[in-house]
Design a protein around this motif. Sequence first.
Motif, PDB file in Angstrom:
ATOM      1  N   UNK A 198       0.797  -1.226   0.000  1.00  0.00           N
ATOM      2  CA  UNK A 198       0.000   0.000   0.000  1.00  0.00           C
ATOM      3  C   UNK A 198       0.830   1.277   0.000  1.00  0.00           C
ATOM      4  N   UNK A 199       2.157   1.124   0.070  1.00  0.00           N
ATOM      5  CA  UNK A 199       3.029   2.307   0.024  1.00  0.00           C
ATOM      6  C   UNK A 199       3.076   2.870  -1.391  1.00  0.00           C
ATOM      7  N   UNK A 200       3.453   4.137  -1.516  1.00  0.00           N
ATOM      8  CA  UNK A 200       3.521   4.762  -2.835  1.00  0.00           C
ATOM      9  C   UNK A 200       4.464   3.999  -3.764  1.00  0.00           C
ATOM     10  N   UNK A 203       3.156   0.477  -4.658  1.00  0.00           N
ATOM     11  CA  UNK A 203       2.119   0.532  -5.694  1.00  0.00           C
ATOM     12  C   UNK A 203       2.743   0.728  -7.073  1.00  0.00           C
ATOM     13  N   UNK A 204       3.756   1.576  -7.137  1.00  0.00           N
ATOM     14  CA  UNK A 204       4.434   1.815  -8.409  1.00  0.00           C
ATOM     15  C   UNK A 204       5.126   0.553  -8.912  1.00  0.00           C
ATOM     16  N   UNK A 205       5.823  -0.153  -8.009  1.00  0.00           N
ATOM     17  CA  UNK A 205       6.512  -1.378  -8.423  1.00  0.00           C
ATOM     18  C   UNK A 205       5.524  -2.430  -8.913  1.00  0.00           C
ATOM     19  N   UNK A 206       4.365  -2.507  -8.276  1.00  0.00           N
ATOM     20  CA  UNK A 206       3.347  -3.440  -8.748  1.00  0.00           C
ATOM     21  C   UNK A 206       2.853  -3.057 -10.143  1.00  0.00           C
ATOM     22  N   UNK A 207       2.725  -1.781 -10.393  1.00  0.00           N
ATOM     23  CA  UNK A 207       2.268  -1.305 -11.699  1.00  0.00           C
ATOM     24  C   UNK A 207       3.233  -1.692 -12.816  1.00  0.00           C
TER      25      UNK A 207
END
Length: 246
Positions: A198-200, A203-207
């Motif tokens: 849920x960290x910024x 979330x980016x790495x998941x994207x």
Amino acid sequence: MKVDIHFFPLNIEELLLKEKTVVVVDVLRASTSITTAIYNGAKEVVPVTTVAEAGKIAANTGGSVVLGGERNGVKIEGFHIGNSPTEYTIEKVKNKTVVFSSTNGSVALAKTKFAKFSLVGSFVNVSLVADFLIQRNEDFMIICAGKHNTFCIEDTVCAGMIISKVADQVTVEPTDAAVASLALYQNFGHSILEMLQNSEHGLYLQEIGFGKDLEICSAVDSLAVLPVYANNAIHEWKVEGKKMMA
């Protein structure tokens, strides 16, 4: 012992760290990948802040070099591997010099080149970091890599976990910043993976396709190795039983 934290490395004067014990934390993902590389037998990891510097070192070292690193989470063009801990396998790094450059972690490490001790800390080796600090029983500072010189919750929660483990064994005098990190750890430490997801930055790495890395980076004490940065390179700090040996 006095404990302080910098939430990101901006404005840290390198020479002011001389003779100090410092822990550099970049959970997502430099600290985790560096620790993985050392665990899997890398001869050393040489952190650099620019691609040009990495190329120069590789040219001077010969064929036993692996270029690893990222910009904005993605492997640098022309490098062998990126900044995912899954890439730092035994097959790729054993007995090799890994020249490493990342957006945030390398910058934070470079700030500590004059430190008495500069430890690479993350969730995967958090207890070994704490044990080292307990045995030294001296003031220490934690530098969070952050992201582009802004606050990152994952680095600060990890810093809070380190301080909590140290405080369980010895008396600490935390600064306000250290108190804040302890509070965040107490709030989010019950589910490290959920916090990362849920960290910024998480979330980016998941994207961009690195969601699996979050599971690796959240695995507390999964790697029994303590990387220490000295003389421009990172090597393993040897551990024998409960006593750490240089």
